[in-house]
Design a protein around this motif. Structure first.
Motif, PDB file in Angstrom:
ATOM      1  N   LEU A  11      96.807   1.906 -17.448  1.00  0.00           N
ATOM      2  CA  LEU A  11      98.185   2.068 -17.896  1.00  0.00           C
ATOM      3  C   LEU A  11      98.482   3.465 -18.442  1.00  0.00           C
ATOM      4  O   LEU A  11      99.615   3.718 -18.872  1.00  0.00           O
ATOM      5  CB  LEU A  11      98.506   1.037 -18.996  1.00  0.00           C
ATOM      6  N   HIS A  12      97.516   4.367 -18.425  1.00  0.00           N
ATOM      7  CA  HIS A  12      97.727   5.677 -19.047  1.00  0.00           C
ATOM      8  C   HIS A  12      96.966   6.737 -18.256  1.00  0.00           C
ATOM      9  O   HIS A  12      95.806   7.034 -18.549  1.00  0.00           O
ATOM     10  CB  HIS A  12      97.253   5.637 -20.499  1.00  0.00           C
ATOM     11  N   VAL A  13      97.622   7.312 -17.267  1.00  0.00           N
ATOM     12  CA  VAL A  13      97.056   8.437 -16.533  1.00  0.00           C
ATOM     13  C   VAL A  13      98.187   9.404 -16.204  1.00  0.00           C
ATOM     14  O   VAL A  13      99.231   9.015 -15.679  1.00  0.00           O
ATOM     15  CB  VAL A  13      96.316   7.985 -15.255  1.00  0.00           C
ATOM     16  N   HIS A  14      97.987  10.670 -16.565  1.00  0.00           N
ATOM     17  CA  HIS A  14      98.955  11.715 -16.248  1.00  0.00           C
ATOM     18  C   HIS A  14      98.684  12.182 -14.814  1.00  0.00           C
ATOM     19  O   HIS A  14      97.605  12.715 -14.528  1.00  0.00           O
ATOM     20  CB  HIS A  14      98.807  12.889 -17.211  1.00  0.00           C
ATOM     21  N   ARG A 214     104.548  -0.368 -26.200  1.00  0.00           N
ATOM     22  CA  ARG A 214     103.114  -0.114 -26.112  1.00  0.00           C
ATOM     23  C   ARG A 214     102.900   1.270 -26.692  1.00  0.00           C
ATOM     24  O   ARG A 214     103.783   2.123 -26.613  1.00  0.00           O
ATOM     25  CB  ARG A 214     102.673  -0.154 -24.634  1.00  0.00           C
ATOM     26  N   ILE A 215     101.740   1.515 -27.269  1.00  0.00           N
ATOM     27  CA  ILE A 215     101.436   2.824 -27.837  1.00  0.00           C
ATOM     28  C   ILE A 215     100.372   3.508 -26.988  1.00  0.00           C
ATOM     29  O   ILE A 215      99.300   2.940 -26.735  1.00  0.00           O
ATOM     30  CB  ILE A 215     100.916   2.710 -29.288  1.00  0.00           C
ATOM     31  N   ARG A 216     100.690   4.715 -26.553  1.00  0.00           N
ATOM     32  CA  ARG A 216      99.704   5.508 -25.833  1.00  0.00           C
ATOM     33  C   ARG A 216      98.781   6.189 -26.849  1.00  0.00           C
ATOM     34  O   ARG A 216      99.224   6.995 -27.646  1.00  0.00           O
ATOM     35  CB  ARG A 216     100.409   6.542 -24.960  1.00  0.00           C
ATOM     36  N   HIS A 217      97.528   5.837 -26.811  1.00  0.00           N
ATOM     37  CA  HIS A 217      96.479   6.233 -27.755  1.00  0.00           C
ATOM     38  C   HIS A 217      96.528   5.300 -28.967  1.00  0.00           C
ATOM     39  O   HIS A 217      96.009   4.207 -28.890  1.00  0.00           O
ATOM     40  CB  HIS A 217      96.571   7.705 -28.151  1.00  0.00           C
ATOM     41  N   GLY A 218      97.077   5.741 -30.088  1.00  0.00           N
ATOM     42  CA  GLY A 218      97.177   4.877 -31.258  1.00  0.00           C
ATOM     43  C   GLY A 218      95.908   4.725 -32.060  1.00  0.00           C
ATOM     44  O   GLY A 218      95.871   3.960 -33.035  1.00  0.00           O
ATOM     45  N   VAL A 219      94.843   5.453 -31.689  1.00  0.00           N
ATOM     46  CA  VAL A 219      93.544   5.184 -32.301  1.00  0.00           C
ATOM     47  C   VAL A 219      93.495   5.561 -33.779  1.00  0.00           C
ATOM     48  O   VAL A 219      92.700   4.998 -34.547  1.00  0.00           O
ATOM     49  CB  VAL A 219      92.414   5.898 -31.527  1.00  0.00           C
ATOM     50  N   VAL A 237      99.807  -3.510 -27.631  1.00  0.00           N
ATOM     51  CA  VAL A 237      98.741  -2.988 -26.785  1.00  0.00           C
ATOM     52  C   VAL A 237      98.636  -1.470 -26.966  1.00  0.00           C
ATOM     53  O   VAL A 237      99.640  -0.752 -26.940  1.00  0.00           O
ATOM     54  CB  VAL A 237      98.988  -3.336 -25.309  1.00  0.00           C
ATOM     55  N   LEU A 238      97.405  -0.994 -27.147  1.00  0.00           N
ATOM     56  CA  LEU A 238      97.132   0.433 -27.227  1.00  0.00           C
ATOM     57  C   LEU A 238      96.470   0.902 -25.931  1.00  0.00           C
ATOM     58  O   LEU A 238      95.557   0.241 -25.425  1.00  0.00           O
ATOM     59  CB  LEU A 238      96.199   0.753 -28.398  1.00  0.00           C
ATOM     60  N   ASP A 239      96.929   2.042 -25.426  1.00  0.00           N
ATOM     61  CA  ASP A 239      96.296   2.678 -24.268  1.00  0.00           C
ATOM     62  C   ASP A 239      95.198   3.604 -24.785  1.00  0.00           C
ATOM     63  O   ASP A 239      95.468   4.733 -25.187  1.00  0.00           O
ATOM     64  CB  ASP A 239      97.304   3.523 -23.491  1.00  0.00           C
ATOM     65  N   VAL A 240      93.966   3.143 -24.761  1.00  0.00           N
ATOM     66  CA  VAL A 240      92.854   3.912 -25.320  1.00  0.00           C
ATOM     67  C   VAL A 240      92.184   4.744 -24.225  1.00  0.00           C
ATOM     68  O   VAL A 240      91.985   4.261 -23.102  1.00  0.00           O
ATOM     69  CB  VAL A 240      91.843   2.977 -25.999  1.00  0.00           C
ATOM     70  N   CYS A 241      91.851   5.986 -24.559  1.00  0.00           N
ATOM     71  CA  CYS A 241      91.224   6.915 -23.624  1.00  0.00           C
ATOM     72  C   CYS A 241      90.000   7.508 -24.319  1.00  0.00           C
ATOM     73  O   CYS A 241      90.086   8.583 -24.936  1.00  0.00           O
ATOM     74  CB  CYS A 241      92.203   8.017 -23.214  1.00  0.00           C
ATOM     75  N   VAL A 242      88.879   6.828 -24.239  1.00  0.00           N
ATOM     76  CA  VAL A 242      87.708   7.173 -25.053  1.00  0.00           C
ATOM     77  C   VAL A 242      87.221   8.588 -24.759  1.00  0.00           C
ATOM     78  O   VAL A 242      87.068   9.414 -25.663  1.00  0.00           O
ATOM     79  CB  VAL A 242      86.570   6.155 -24.823  1.00  0.00           C
ATOM     80  N   VAL A 267      93.391  -5.969 -32.286  1.00  0.00           N
ATOM     81  CA  VAL A 267      94.383  -5.153 -31.583  1.00  0.00           C
ATOM     82  C   VAL A 267      94.016  -5.109 -30.107  1.00  0.00           C
ATOM     83  O   VAL A 267      92.902  -4.695 -29.758  1.00  0.00           O
ATOM     84  CB  VAL A 267      94.428  -3.718 -32.154  1.00  0.00           C
ATOM     85  N   PRO A 268      94.903  -5.531 -29.205  1.00  0.00           N
ATOM     86  CA  PRO A 268      94.583  -5.487 -27.777  1.00  0.00           C
ATOM     87  C   PRO A 268      94.576  -4.056 -27.263  1.00  0.00           C
ATOM     88  O   PRO A 268      95.485  -3.277 -27.548  1.00  0.00           O
ATOM     89  CB  PRO A 268      95.707  -6.307 -27.125  1.00  0.00           C
ATOM     90  N   CYS A 269      93.539  -3.694 -26.503  1.00  0.00           N
ATOM     91  CA  CYS A 269      93.375  -2.325 -26.022  1.00  0.00           C
ATOM     92  C   CYS A 269      93.067  -2.313 -24.530  1.00  0.00           C
ATOM     93  O   CYS A 269      92.331  -3.167 -24.028  1.00  0.00           O
ATOM     94  CB  CYS A 269      92.230  -1.628 -26.757  1.00  0.00           C
ATOM     95  N   THR A 270      93.635  -1.320 -23.857  1.00  0.00           N
ATOM     96  CA  THR A 270      93.276  -1.033 -22.476  1.00  0.00           C
ATOM     97  C   THR A 270      92.430   0.238 -22.467  1.00  0.00           C
ATOM     98  O   THR A 270      92.353   0.957 -23.457  1.00  0.00           O
ATOM     99  CB  THR A 270      94.523  -0.828 -21.599  1.00  0.00           C
ATOM    100  N   VAL A 271      91.806   0.515 -21.321  1.00  0.00           N
ATOM    101  CA  VAL A 271      90.964   1.710 -21.188  1.00  0.00           C
ATOM    102  C   VAL A 271      91.477   2.533 -20.016  1.00  0.00           C
ATOM    103  O   VAL A 271      91.723   2.000 -18.934  1.00  0.00           O
ATOM    104  CB  VAL A 271      89.485   1.318 -20.988  1.00  0.00           C
ATOM    105  N   ASN A 272      91.603   3.853 -20.237  1.00  0.00           N
ATOM    106  CA  ASN A 272      92.333   4.705 -19.310  1.00  0.00           C
ATOM    107  C   ASN A 272      91.730   6.100 -19.250  1.00  0.00           C
ATOM    108  O   ASN A 272      91.015   6.522 -20.157  1.00  0.00           O
ATOM    109  CB  ASN A 272      93.793   4.814 -19.775  1.00  0.00           C
ATOM    110  N   THR A 273      92.093   6.850 -18.193  1.00  0.00           N
ATOM    111  CA  THR A 273      91.470   8.155 -17.964  1.00  0.00           C
ATOM    112  C   THR A 273      92.231   9.317 -18.586  1.00  0.00           C
ATOM    113  O   THR A 273      91.667  10.385 -18.784  1.00  0.00           O
ATOM    114  CB  THR A 273      91.334   8.425 -16.467  1.00  0.00           C
ATOM    115  N   ASP A 274      93.536   9.185 -18.807  1.00  0.00           N
ATOM    116  CA  ASP A 274      94.365  10.240 -19.376  1.00  0.00           C
ATOM    117  C   ASP A 274      94.572  11.372 -18.365  1.00  0.00           C
ATOM    118  O   ASP A 274      95.582  11.399 -17.668  1.00  0.00           O
ATOM    119  CB  ASP A 274      93.766  10.753 -20.686  1.00  0.00           C
TER     120      ASP A 274
END
Length: 337
Positions: A11-14, A214-219, A237-242, A267-274
């Motif tokens: 859900l989070h890729v530029h 939804r919050i992009r990042h939010g960490v 939901v947070l869009d997490v990009c570790v 907190v529900p989190c997704t994982v994304n590349t950014d």
């Protein structure tokens, strides 16, 4: 089920940060744009992350080569193909239309090209892509409102939300509320960046002023336990990009990342590349990092379905994919060191 072990939602890729060096090199040649290197191999090395200053230098020296509807359409399809190879079954991708205005590229050109890419990805690859254009922090507020109006105009062609990106610490979210009101009135969601390089106040502004879906990042919410409880209570939901967070020194290492604390708090989190090309991290690598921190792949997928801003028909297809996959058979990921 997939070439990379299990199905994934991103859900989070530029998209500009996901452009492959060969595609960027070809666009530069077509458009007569001067790159700082002479070969695709040199371009790949130049774009690879070294530090934040180099990232900014490389971004502005390369991504302006993308100028035409063809460039933007091909960018969507090219990344969708890469993500699909890593297991992606649904994408929500970001593009930055405001950045093109200084080059004399119209919003219509940008929106038409990217939304054409949504259709092409569906026809050529069978993958559903939705788009969430960002307002770039620091632009004139009239430009922000024009961007929101265009996003609404292209709603039926794959635009599902309006985002806010750029220099988070310098530009808080509140002044952009009028643009997000335009988007909300037009039926679009709100997905601002917040809580990456700025702290809990940025997240609070995204929630209260921009009515974030939804919050992009939010960490950095972990710095305020009350905010974390609120995010969990709201199932935000947070869009997490570790790996992106590690590259940009939001955290010192994968092992120090905030993801386990967020998940433990509910907190529900997704994982994304950014920005996968610049940060040298594909979707599989992001998932491996998250799993090394204890993230459960099925829970990540379910958070993706919950956070996705597509229609219910598409969500039902995604749930069916999850229900049909044997998650229990996945091998464990080694813990982060």
């Amino acid at each position: 089920m997939t070439a990379s072990g299990y199905p994934k939602i991103e859900l989070h890729v530029h998209l500009e940060g996901a452009v492959s060096p060969p595609a960027l090199f070809a666009a530069a040649r077509r458009n007569g744009f001067p790159l700082p290197v002479a070969t695709v191999e040199e371009l790949a090395d130049f774009m690879r992350f070294r530090d934040f200053e180099h990232f900014i230098e490389a971004w502005f020296a390369t991504t302006p080569a993308l100028q035409t509807e063809q460039d933007y359409r091909e960018l969507v399809v090219d990344y969708a193909r890469r993500a699909q190879a890593h297991g992606a079954v649904y994408l929500e991708a970001i593009f930055s239309p405001c950045d093109k205005l200084d080059q004399g590229i119209s919003l219509d050109t940008v929106f038409t090209g990217f939304t054409d890419g949504v259709q092409a990805a569906r026809e050529e690859l069978g993958i559903e892509v939705r788009l969430t254009p960002d307002i770039t922090r620091g632009v004139d507020l009239e430009v922000a409102k024009r961007t929101a109006e265009h996003a609404v105009r292209y709603k039926e062609r794959g635009i599902v939300a309006l985002g806010l990106g750029g220099l988070e610490a310098q530009f808080p979210p509140e002044p952009y509320a009028p643009a997000f009101e335009i988007a909300r009135a037009g039926g679009l969601g709100s997905v601002p960046h917040a809580g990456e390089v700025a702290g809990p106040a940025s997240i609070r502004g995204a929630l209260d002023a921009l009515h974030a879906d939804r919050i992009r990042h939010g960490v950095r919410a972990v710095e305020d336990p009350g905010l974390v409880r609120e995010l969990a209570d709201r199932a935000m939901v947070l869009d997490v990009c570790v790996l992106s967070n590690v590259r940009l020194s939001v955290v010192d290492s994968v092992a120090a990342h905030q993801l386990p604390r967020l998940l433990a708090a509910g907190v529900p989190c997704t994982v994304n590349t950014d920005d996968p090309t610049f940060f040298a991290c594909e979707l599989d690598e992001e998932h491996a990092a998250a799993r090394s921190l204890g993230a459960d792949p099925r829970a990540l997928f379910d958070a993706g379905v919950a956070g996705a801003l597509c229609g219910e028909e598409t969500k039902a297809r995604l749930r069916a994919i999850a229900d049909g996959f044997d998650w229990a058979a996945l091998p464990a990921e080694p813990a982060a060191g």
